[in-house]
Motif scaffolding. Structure first.
Motif, mmCIF file in Angstrom:
data_model
loop_
_atom_site.group_PDB
_atom_site.id
_atom_site.type_symbol
_atom_site.label_atom_id
_atom_site.label_comp_id
_atom_site.label_asym_id
_atom_site.label_seq_id
_atom_site.Cartn_x
_atom_site.Cartn_y
_atom_site.Cartn_z
ATOM 1 N N THR A 168 0.867 -1.182 0.000
ATOM 2 C CA THR A 168 0.000 0.000 0.000
ATOM 3 C C THR A 168 0.902 1.229 0.000
ATOM 4 O OG1 THR A 168 -1.634 -1.195 1.278
ATOM 5 C CG2 THR A 168 -1.882 1.192 1.171
ATOM 6 N N VAL A 169 0.744 2.064 -1.006
ATOM 7 C CA VAL A 169 1.559 3.280 -1.118
ATOM 8 C C VAL A 169 0.757 4.445 -0.540
ATOM 9 C CG1 VAL A 169 2.806 4.807 -2.699
ATOM 10 C CG2 VAL A 169 2.566 2.370 -3.243
ATOM 11 N N ASP B 152 -3.198 0.749 -9.890
ATOM 12 C CA ASP B 152 -2.288 0.676 -11.042
ATOM 13 C C ASP B 152 -1.002 -0.087 -10.702
ATOM 14 O OD1 ASP B 152 -4.153 2.051 -12.428
ATOM 15 O OD2 ASP B 152 -3.029 3.913 -12.651
ATOM 16 N N LEU B 153 -0.523 0.118 -9.475
ATOM 17 C CA LEU B 153 0.686 -0.616 -9.059
ATOM 18 C C LEU B 153 0.387 -2.113 -9.052
ATOM 19 C CD1 LEU B 153 3.536 -0.999 -7.870
ATOM 20 C CD2 LEU B 153 2.586 -0.494 -5.610
ATOM 21 N N PRO C 222 10.971 -12.489 -7.343
ATOM 22 C CA PRO C 222 11.012 -11.417 -6.343
ATOM 23 C C PRO C 222 10.818 -10.076 -7.064
ATOM 24 C CG PRO C 222 12.891 -12.885 -6.078
ATOM 25 C CD PRO C 222 12.205 -13.289 -7.349
ATOM 26 N N CYS C 223 9.965 -9.217 -6.536
ATOM 27 C CA CYS C 223 9.656 -8.004 -7.305
ATOM 28 C C CYS C 223 9.623 -6.740 -6.459
ATOM 29 C CB CYS C 223 8.332 -8.184 -8.035
ATOM 30 S SG CYS C 223 6.955 -8.514 -6.931
ATOM 31 N N MET C 224 10.190 -6.776 -5.244
ATOM 32 C CA MET C 224 10.128 -5.563 -4.426
ATOM 33 C C MET C 224 10.910 -4.412 -5.042
ATOM 34 S SD MET C 224 7.989 -6.158 -2.155
ATOM 35 C CE MET C 224 8.142 -4.430 -1.762
ATOM 36 N N GLN D 252 10.862 0.795 -7.796
ATOM 37 C CA GLN D 252 11.242 1.632 -8.940
ATOM 38 C C GLN D 252 10.002 2.213 -9.618
ATOM 39 O OE1 GLN D 252 14.503 2.365 -9.607
ATOM 40 N NE2 GLN D 252 13.634 3.898 -10.976
ATOM 41 N N TRP D 253 8.949 1.397 -9.713
ATOM 42 C CA TRP D 253 7.702 1.875 -10.327
ATOM 43 C C TRP D 253 7.152 3.068 -9.535
ATOM 44 C CZ3 TRP D 253 2.615 2.786 -9.289
ATOM 45 C CH2 TRP D 253 1.729 2.865 -10.379
#
Length: 295
Positions: free
Chosen positions: A93-94, A110-111, A123-125, A130-131
């Protein structure tokens, strides 16, 4: 692909957390908020007989992004790694004090879409971070579309999202997969249809969380190629049963075969598929799948 063992998943999580702490050594950039869960996870990874960890590892990643007027905005990513991560997506959660609630919902949706499309089982943290660094600032000034404008009263109501996923597969022949698709849709209260053969088309619609659970299960099966061709999300302010039902274009999830022809009886009559979609007000999807106007 072989199912990853829980042990492997735990090891991948730990090495990713180690990488994050070496890249972002300062507490204000990266901080694990649940040390006990991390200790449990490490114990589990090192020890075959250990109990499965009872809670997810949670941590905060803070990201500074420049906005066009050259000021710097800080975004906070509250992250939790489900036990099956990276086979399933992380929960992120941003937040930022400069985002309105609807901008925040828009950004997080969207994220999540980006992660669903780009992070299958890896792994995608770092790519998520970066996104956020690249795109999050743009949401602060986003003009809100009428659909996401909520009245002050409704702001308090939980926003429920109705989702429709249009999934494309190179082919769907396997009887077990076809059974899974129908069983899982039923279990998750999703409607839609599945067209087996080559190409394979699956449409599911229902609550956003159920659609995402369905996609994460289907994606884990072995496919030559499978992807979400198109996604529709509608925010429902009340989110009651009646509202959800009114959004549906299909009554249940059923398998549709359109006069198969071809050597294996597997090439579907796409003209019939077009008419089937047209009857349900989804004709525009046909072009997204097949790049041609239907007829």
């Amino acid at each position: 692909t072989t199912e990853m063992s829980n042990q492997e998943e735990a090891e991948i999580q730990i090495s990713e957390l180690d990488l994050l702490s070496s890249m972002f050594p300062h507490e204000e950039e990266f901080a694990v908020t649940d040390q006990l869960a991390l200790a449990e996870l490490k114990h589990y990874a090192e020890n075959e007989s250990a109990e499965v960890p009872s809670s997810k590892v949670q941590f905060i990643l803070n990201v500074k992004a420049e906005v066009p007027n050259a000021s710097v905005v800080e975004f906070s990513m509250a992250c939790a790694l489900p036990f099956k991560y990276p086979t399933v997506l992380p929960e992120i959660t941003v937040r930022s004090s400069l985002l309105s609630r609807s901008q925040q919902i828009h950004l997080n949706t969207d994220l999540k879409t980006y992660l669903m499309q780009n992070c299958s089982g890896e792994p995608c943290m770092l790519s998520a971070r970066q996104w956020v660094k690249d795109y999050a600032a743009a949401y602060i000034d986003k003009e809100l579309s009428p659909s996401s404008m909520t009245t002050a009263g409704a702001m308090q109501a939980e926003v429920t999202t109705f989702t429709r996923l249009w999934i494309y597969s190179h082919h769907i022949y396997n009887k077990q997969k076809r059974k899974n698709i129908i069983d899982w849709a039923k279990e998750l209260s999703l409607s839609g249809f599945c067209m087996p053969g080559k190409p394979g088309v699956v449409c599911v619609e229902g609550l956003q969380s159920s659609c995402e659970e369905f996609w994460s299960r289907v994606r884990r099966l072995t496919w030559k190629r499978i992807l979400i061709r198109h996604r529709e999300d509608v925010s429902l302010e009340g989110g009651g049963h009646a509202e959800i039902q009114s959004q549906r274009k299909f009554s249940a999830l059923e398998e549709k075969c359109f006069d198969a022809h071809g050597a294996r009886g597997n090439h579907m009559d796409l003209g019939q598929l077009y008419h089937f979609l047209e009857e349900r007000g989804c004709a525009d999807i046909f072009q997204m799948y097949f790049g041609v106007e239907g007829h």
